[in-house]
Design a protein around this motif. Structure first.
Motif, PDB file in Angstrom:
ATOM      1  N   ALA A  99       8.163   9.508  39.571  1.00  0.00           N
ATOM      2  CA  ALA A  99       6.951   9.354  39.520  1.00  0.00           C
ATOM      3  C   ALA A  99       6.359  10.462  38.258  1.00  0.00           C
ATOM      4  N   ILE A 100       7.363  11.652  37.917  1.00  0.00           N
ATOM      5  CA  ILE A 100       6.865  12.385  37.071  1.00  0.00           C
ATOM      6  C   ILE A 100       6.649  11.791  35.924  1.00  0.00           C
ATOM      7  N   PHE A 101       7.257  10.650  35.373  1.00  0.00           N
ATOM      8  CA  PHE A 101       7.501  10.089  34.181  1.00  0.00           C
ATOM      9  C   PHE A 101       6.077   9.561  33.884  1.00  0.00           C
ATOM     10  N   GLU A 102       5.736   8.749  34.977  1.00  0.00           N
ATOM     11  CA  GLU A 102       4.225   8.245  34.826  1.00  0.00           C
ATOM     12  C   GLU A 102       3.064   9.052  34.784  1.00  0.00           C
ATOM     13  N   ALA A 103       3.445  10.264  35.610  1.00  0.00           N
ATOM     14  CA  ALA A 103       2.339  11.365  35.519  1.00  0.00           C
ATOM     15  C   ALA A 103       2.501  12.011  33.943  1.00  0.00           C
ATOM     16  N   LEU A 104       3.692  12.168  33.360  1.00  0.00           N
ATOM     17  CA  LEU A 104       3.524  12.558  32.109  1.00  0.00           C
ATOM     18  C   LEU A 104       2.830  11.675  31.125  1.00  0.00           C
ATOM     19  N   CYS A 105       3.017  10.416  31.373  1.00  0.00           N
ATOM     20  CA  CYS A 105       2.169   9.427  30.463  1.00  0.00           C
ATOM     21  C   CYS A 105       0.915   9.437  30.488  1.00  0.00           C
ATOM     22  N   ALA A 113      -2.707  11.057  23.249  1.00  0.00           N
ATOM     23  CA  ALA A 113      -1.536  10.234  22.776  1.00  0.00           C
ATOM     24  C   ALA A 113      -2.036   9.169  23.042  1.00  0.00           C
ATOM     25  N   THR A 114      -1.605   8.201  21.978  1.00  0.00           N
ATOM     26  CA  THR A 114      -1.751   6.665  21.984  1.00  0.00           C
ATOM     27  C   THR A 114      -0.516   6.178  22.077  1.00  0.00           C
ATOM     28  N   HIS A 115       0.597   6.636  22.181  1.00  0.00           N
ATOM     29  CA  HIS A 115       1.993   6.051  22.637  1.00  0.00           C
ATOM     30  C   HIS A 115       2.920   7.031  23.271  1.00  0.00           C
ATOM     31  N   ILE A 116       3.939   6.695  23.783  1.00  0.00           N
ATOM     32  CA  ILE A 116       5.034   7.551  24.396  1.00  0.00           C
ATOM     33  C   ILE A 116       6.245   6.916  24.011  1.00  0.00           C
ATOM     34  N   TRP A 117       7.081   8.060  23.639  1.00  0.00           N
ATOM     35  CA  TRP A 117       8.370   7.622  22.866  1.00  0.00           C
ATOM     36  C   TRP A 117       9.650   8.308  23.862  1.00  0.00           C
ATOM     37  N   ALA A 118      10.421   7.591  24.307  1.00  0.00           N
ATOM     38  CA  ALA A 118      11.388   8.163  25.078  1.00  0.00           C
ATOM     39  C   ALA A 118      12.736   7.452  24.803  1.00  0.00           C
ATOM     40  N   SER A 119      13.606   8.308  24.907  1.00  0.00           N
ATOM     41  CA  SER A 119      15.101   7.943  24.516  1.00  0.00           C
ATOM     42  C   SER A 119      15.881   7.762  25.817  1.00  0.00           C
ATOM     43  N   SER A 120      16.994   6.955  25.775  1.00  0.00           N
ATOM     44  CA  SER A 120      17.812   6.721  26.943  1.00  0.00           C
ATOM     45  C   SER A 120      19.182   6.622  26.312  1.00  0.00           C
TER      46      SER A 120
END
Length: 147
Positions: A99-105, A113-120
């Motif tokens: 859930a830390i990812f959603e908390a970061l968002c 911020a208007t967008h989130i940019w993540a790599s995989s």
């Protein structure tokens, strides 16, 4: 009547410079578990410390009991009205702390911020599939090789 208690949500907070050693150890573990797949580029503690310190200074970083997540803010190259939170790292050891990812968002949105940019890794990778379920669209694939 059920005797099970509902799971408590993990508590995330803004990271402070004193959290750098904790974050460093989490990222060292992430790199090891990922198999150092980044074109054979070895993990370097001092470089990672500088990356984390840079995120703390100019971006947004969260920590949880066994997790961390950090993003820098950048203008989108082709439309500077879009402020993108570019995820530099995130890792969790306890499954509930994904859930830390959603908390970061959420925190990045509050910060403007208007967008989130993540790599995989490759599109079939577990986290890539998870990103798609969370509404992230694939826009490019990253490629790397040694020179």
């Amino acid at each position: 009547m059920s005797t099970k208690r509902p799971l408590e949500k993990p508590q995330f907070r803004l990271a402070v410079p004193g959290d750098i050693p904790f974050i460093l150890e989490l990222l060292r573990e992430f790199y090891r578990r990922a198999g150092a797949v980044y074109a054979g580029i070895p993990f370097d503690g001092p470089s990672t410390i500088l990356t984390v310190a840079g995120v703390l200074a100019g971006g947004l970083c969260l920590v949880g009991p066994s997790s961390c997540a950090g993003a820098n803010f950048v203008a989108f190259p082709y439309n500077h009205t879009a402020l993108v939170a570019h995820v530099q790292f995130w890792y969790f050891k306890n499954a509930r702390e994904i859930a830390i990812f959603e908390a970061l968002c959420d925190a990045c949105k509050v910060a403007g911020a208007t967008h989130i940019w993540a790599s995989s890794h490759a599109p079939g990778h577990t986290i890539a599939k998870w990103y798609r379920r969370k509404g992230l669209s694939e826009c490019e694939s990253e490629h790397i090789r040694g020179l």
